[in-house]
Design a protein around this motif. Structure first.
Motif, PDB file in Angstrom:
ATOM      1  N   ASN A 128      44.825  19.588  41.292  1.00 43.54           N
ATOM      2  CA  ASN A 128      44.611  18.162  41.081  1.00 43.54           C
ATOM      3  C   ASN A 128      43.918  17.886  39.761  1.00 43.54           C
ATOM      4  OD1 ASN A 128      44.358  15.447  41.345  1.00 43.54           O
ATOM      5  ND2 ASN A 128      42.952  15.484  43.050  1.00 43.54           N
ATOM      6  N   LEU A 130      41.121  16.333  39.172  1.00 42.87           N
ATOM      7  CA  LEU A 130      40.819  14.904  39.198  1.00 42.87           C
ATOM      8  C   LEU A 130      39.958  14.520  37.999  1.00 42.87           C
ATOM      9  CD1 LEU A 130      41.184  12.341  40.876  1.00 42.87           C
ATOM     10  CD2 LEU A 130      39.039  12.880  42.019  1.00 42.87           C
ATOM     11  N   HIS A 141      47.874  12.296  39.698  1.00 43.27           N
ATOM     12  CA  HIS A 141      47.589  13.578  40.339  1.00 43.27           C
ATOM     13  C   HIS A 141      48.285  14.679  39.545  1.00 43.27           C
ATOM     14  CE1 HIS A 141      47.660  16.827  43.280  1.00 43.27           C
ATOM     15  NE2 HIS A 141      46.730  16.186  43.966  1.00 43.27           N
ATOM     16  N   CYS A 216      48.606   8.723  44.335  1.00 43.42           N
ATOM     17  CA  CYS A 216      48.997   9.605  43.234  1.00 43.42           C
ATOM     18  C   CYS A 216      48.754   9.012  41.859  1.00 43.42           C
ATOM     19  CB  CYS A 216      50.471   9.978  43.368  1.00 43.42           C
ATOM     20  SG  CYS A 216      51.590   8.557  43.360  1.00 43.42           S
ATOM     21  N   PRO A 245      40.498  13.288  47.825  1.00 44.59           N
ATOM     22  CA  PRO A 245      41.590  14.071  47.250  1.00 44.59           C
ATOM     23  C   PRO A 245      42.501  14.658  48.326  1.00 44.59           C
ATOM     24  CG  PRO A 245      39.552  14.555  46.090  1.00 44.59           C
ATOM     25  CD  PRO A 245      39.194  13.671  47.238  1.00 44.59           C
ATOM     26  N   LEU A 282      42.525   7.112  42.763  1.00 48.23           N
ATOM     27  CA  LEU A 282      43.973   7.050  42.903  1.00 48.23           C
ATOM     28  C   LEU A 282      44.366   6.141  44.062  1.00 48.23           C
ATOM     29  CD1 LEU A 282      44.875  10.823  42.346  1.00 48.23           C
ATOM     30  CD2 LEU A 282      44.604   9.005  40.649  1.00 48.23           C
TER      31      LEU A 282
END
Length: 452
Positions: A128, A130, A141, A216, A245, A282
Motif C-alpha cells: 500500500n 499509504l 492505493h 482506493c 487500510p 482513501l
C-alpha cells in the motif's frame, strides 16, 4: 461525593446514548436523502455481476449461480479471454475479457479477493505505502495501481483491436468486485488519461462498475472521475465504509466484528473536517449506487430500491454494526438483489413511462450533478480538489481540449505499432523529491494532462 456520582451518571448516559446510536444505525441512513436511480442507468449492473462471476465459474455448469437461473445475461461465445492464477502469477487476480456484440461493449472484469491465496494479500493489498503513492493530483492505493498497470500492459493491444473490430460506437467497460473493484477503477483512471492508446475513444464511451468497492483513491479523485466510475454498494457492506487500510481489514477477516467496532469507536471522535483535510484518506470511487433492502430493527429483506448520488460529505463514513456487513459484500447477493431491484424499477417505470425529453433532462442532470460535486469539494477545501470555474474558463479558451478531444499523456505519434508503457504514463504524472518520496509532477500535469 455527589459531584463524582453526577459525573459518573453523565458518563454512563453518554456511553449508553453512543451505543444506542451506533447499534441502531443502519446502512439505509447513508443514502436516505439521495434520489432514486433510473432503470436505464442501473440496467448493466446484474449483467456485469454475472461477467465477474464468470471469471472463476463454468458457464455451462455453473456453481456460483443457481441452476434454475444460470448465466442468462451473457453468452459463452463472447468470452474472448479468461485468465487463471497460473497465468497472472502474483501480480493481480484473474480476469476476463468479454465481448458483448449485442450491446456493442468490450468488458474487462476482475474477480475479487481470494481469501485462501496469500499473493492477494502480500503482493496487492499489503503493497500500500499509504501516503507515498501520488497519482493525477491525488493519492491512490499503491498495490492496486501496480495491478492495474500489469493488466493494461498485457491487454492494451487486445482491447484496442476489439474496439477497432466493433466500430467507433463501441464502449469500453471495466468492472471488478471487492479487491478487483479497486483495480478496475484505477485502470479506468489510467485509460481516461491515455485514450490515444485505444484509438481516441471518447471519454463518454468509457465506464467502470465497481461492485462492493474498495477504498482506493483520495476524495478529490473519487469526485473527479464520478462521470466514468460507478460504485455499487449493497445495504450494510463493510468495505466501502471502513477507512482502515485494506491489508488490516482482510488480515483480520476472522475477527472482523471486533475490528469494525474499534474503528467505529475511533471515528466517533474524529471530526468530519479533519477527515476532509487528510489528503491520504482513501474513499470508494465515483458515483455511488446504494441498494437498500432492510429497515430499522429488521434482518428480513424487503423489495430493494436503488438510490444514487455523488456525495462529498457522508460518503459512507459510518460503519454499520450489523449481522449482514459481510454477507452484503458477497457478489452473489449483489447480483441477486440488483436483478430484483431492476425488475421492480422497470415495472414502476411502465406505470409512468417518462417521455424522451425527461430522459434527456436526466442525462443533463447527471452532468450538472457532477459539476456541483466538484464545486462542493472545492468549497469544503478538500486537498487537491479541482477548481471547476478555472477549468471551464480554460476549456472556453481552448476548445480543442474538451473531454473527448483533449491531449493525452502520450506523444502525438500513434502507438498502434508499439506497446503502450503504462509505467511511463504513471511516471509522467508523479516524480520524486530529494528524499525519494513521490510527489505530483505539476508541470507535466499542466502541460500534458487535461483535468476534466
Amino acid at each position: 461525593m455527589s459531584v463524582s456520582c453526577g459525573l459518573e451518571c453523565v458518563l454512563c448516559v453518554g456511553c449508553v446514548r453512543w451505543m444506542w446510536k451506533r447499534l441502531t444505525y443502519i446502512g439505509a441512513y447513508d443514502s436516505e436523502t439521495w434520489p432514486p436511480a433510473s432503470p436505464d442507468d442501473f440496467e448493466p449492473v446484474p449483467r456485469i455481476c454475472q461477467i465477474i462471476m464468470a471469471v472463476s465459474d463454468d458457464l455451462d455448469n455453473p456453481k456460483l449461480m443457481p441452476a434454475t437461473r444460470g448465466y442468462t445475461q451473457i453468452d459463452g461465445a463472447g468470452v474472448h479471454k479468461r485468465t487463471t492464477y497460473d497465468e497472472v502469477g502474483t501480480a493481480c487476480p484473474p480476469y476476463i475479457v468479454y465481448v458483448d456484440r449485442r450491446r456493442n461493449e468490450v468488458v474487462l472484469a476482475v474477480r475479487g479477493l481470494n481469501l485462501v491465496r496469500n499473493a492477494d494479500y502480500k503482493v496487492v493489498l499489503m503493497d500500500n505505502k499509504l501516503g507515498m503513492q501520488m497519482f493525477d493530483g491525488g493519492y491512490v492505493h499503491h498495490g492496486l495501481l501496480k495491478a492495474a498497470q500489469f493488466i493494461l500492459e498485457r491487454e492494451t493491444e487486445t482491447l484496442r483491436e476489439l474496439l477497432r473490430q466493433q466500430g467507433p460506437d463501441c464502449k469500453l467497460i471495466f468492472a471488478g468486485h471487492s479487491l478487483g473493484s479497486g483495480i478496475a477503477a484505477l485502470m479506468t483512471v489510467l485509460v481516461v488519461n491515455n485514450r490515444k492508446a485505444f484509438g481516441n475513444i471518447p471519454r463518454s464511451h468509457i465506464r467502470c462498475y465497481a461492485l462492493a468497492p474498495a477504498r482506493c483513491m483520495s476524495l478529490n479523485l473519487a469526485v473527479k472521475y464520478a462521470d466514468v466510475i460507478y460504485s455499487i454498494v449493497l445495504q450494510d457492506d463493510f468495505l466501502p465504509r471502513t477507512p482502515t487500510p485494506l491489508e488490516y481489514i482482510f488480515g483480520s477477516i476472522f475477527c472482523l466484528p471486533c475490528l469494525l467496532f474499534l474503528f467505529c469507536l475511533r471515528d466517533t471522535f474524529k471530526q468530519d473536517k479533519k477527515k476532509f483535510k487528510d489528503p491520504r484518506r482513501l474513499y470508494a470511487p465515483g458515483r455511488m449506487y446504494h441498494i437498500v433492502e432492510r429497515k430499522f430493527c429488521s434482518c428480513a429483506r424487503y423489495p430493494p430500491e436503488v438510490r444514487t448520488a455523488i456525495p462529498v460529505e457522508g460518503r459512507f463514513e459510518h460503519i454499520v454494526l450489523s449481522c449482514s456487513t459481510t454477507a452484503d459484500h458477497g457478489i452473489i447477493w449483489i447480483e441477486r438483489e440488483s436483478a430484483l431491484a431492476l425488475e421492480l424499477m422497470k415495472e414502476k417505470e411502465k406505470a409512468t413511462t417518462p417521455p424522451a425529453e425527461q430522459k434527456m433532462e436526466r442525462l443533463q442532470s447527471f452532468k450538472e450533478e457532477h459539476k456541483n460535486a466538484l464545486h462542493r469539494a472545492k468549497t469544503l477545501d478538500v486537498p487537491h480538489a479541482i477548481d471547476i470555474s478555472k477549468e471551464e474558463t480554460h476549456e472556453g479558451a481552448c476548445p480543442a481540449s474538451s473531454s473527448d478531444t483533449h491531449s493525452e499523456t502520450t506523444s502525438s505519434e500513434p502507438k498502434s505499432a508499439g506497446r503502450t508503457s503504462w509505467d511511463e504514463l504513471v511516471d509522467k504524472l508523479f516524480t520524486r523529491d530529494d528524499d525519494g518520496k513521490l510527489i505530483v509532477n505539476r508541470d507535466m500535469v499542466a502541460r500534458d494532462v487535461a483535468i476534466e
